[in-house]
Design an enzyme around this catalytic site. Sequence first.
Site, PDB file in Angstrom:
ATOM      1  N   SER A   1       0.820  -1.208   0.000  1.00 26.88           N
ATOM      2  CA  SER A   1       0.000   0.000   0.000  1.00 26.88           C
ATOM      3  C   SER A   1       0.858   1.264   0.000  1.00 26.88           C
ATOM      4  O   SER A   1       0.376   2.354  -0.300  1.00 26.88           O
ATOM      5  CB  SER A   1      -0.937   0.003   1.207  1.00 26.88           C
ATOM      6  OG  SER A   1      -0.203  -0.053   2.415  1.00 26.88           O
ATOM      7  N   CYS A   2       2.145   1.131   0.302  1.00 27.76           N
ATOM      8  CA  CYS A   2       3.061   2.279   0.291  1.00 27.76           C
ATOM      9  C   CYS A   2       3.214   2.826  -1.127  1.00 27.76           C
ATOM     10  O   CYS A   2       2.932   2.137  -2.092  1.00 27.76           O
ATOM     11  CB  CYS A   2       4.453   1.865   0.779  1.00 27.76           C
ATOM     12  SG  CYS A   2       4.517   1.346   2.493  1.00 27.76           S
ATOM     13  N   LEU A   3       3.701   4.070  -1.199  1.00 25.96           N
ATOM     14  CA  LEU A   3       3.983   4.675  -2.500  1.00 25.96           C
ATOM     15  C   LEU A   3       5.463   4.980  -2.632  1.00 25.96           C
ATOM     16  O   LEU A   3       6.091   5.444  -1.676  1.00 25.96           O
ATOM     17  CB  LEU A   3       3.236   6.002  -2.663  1.00 25.96           C
ATOM     18  CG  LEU A   3       1.767   5.954  -3.028  1.00 25.96           C
ATOM     19  CD1 LEU A   3       1.222   7.368  -3.161  1.00 25.96           C
ATOM     20  CD2 LEU A   3       1.521   5.168  -4.301  1.00 25.96           C
TER      21      LEU A   3
ATOM     22  N   GLY B   1       0.705   1.759  -3.925  1.00 28.29           N
ATOM     23  CA  GLY B   1      -0.685   2.028  -3.577  1.00 28.29           C
ATOM     24  C   GLY B   1      -1.623   0.865  -3.813  1.00 28.29           C
ATOM     25  O   GLY B   1      -2.803   1.051  -4.096  1.00 28.29           O
TER      26      GLY B   1
ATOM     27  N   ALA C   1       6.833   6.399   0.969  1.00 32.59           N
ATOM     28  CA  ALA C   1       5.842   6.884   1.935  1.00 32.59           C
ATOM     29  C   ALA C   1       4.883   5.772   2.343  1.00 32.59           C
ATOM     30  O   ALA C   1       4.485   4.941   1.530  1.00 32.59           O
ATOM     31  CB  ALA C   1       5.075   8.053   1.347  1.00 32.59           C
TER      32      ALA C   1
END
Length: 164
Positions: free
Chosen positions: A32-34, A96, A51
């Site tokens: 899910s991080c970018l 994401g 992030a």
Amino acid sequence: MAPPDEALAVGLGEARVSCEPGEILVAYGLGSCLAICMVDPVARVSGLLHAVLPKRANGAEALSPKYVDSGIAGLLARMAGAGAERKRLVVRMAGGASMLTAPGLKPLLNIGDRNIIAARAAFAALGLKVAAEDVGGTTGRLVRLYIATGRVTVYKMGSPEREF
């Protein structure tokens, strides 16, 4: 000076800026991080943000790389400090993914989608255009940023690595 082709991991909630041609910045295990990549091809300055969450929490560092909104602003500031110019930046975004998929899960729990929305809002607020993105879905990713060329690749589980 870095040894030739030195891969440097950019961990969860970290950002790194480089102008060393032998370095490769890598964001491993993007769910899910970018990963936000910024490249100034003229100044030959590149940066990678990994992030974790969409919005900066109260009391967190103003330009904390842990959060998408403050991390993008922080990476932009660090890039400018290294000689990059905003108007020349080539911005790419990957990650994401929706890693928690189950019937009845509330959209609030979909951190991946919320990260993407926060990034797009931050880009708009900062006047940055995204040149390419590989976001969403349910598959994890790995991103590499090659400092010498500004080339960015993404690898998704079960697919060949590709430039984007």
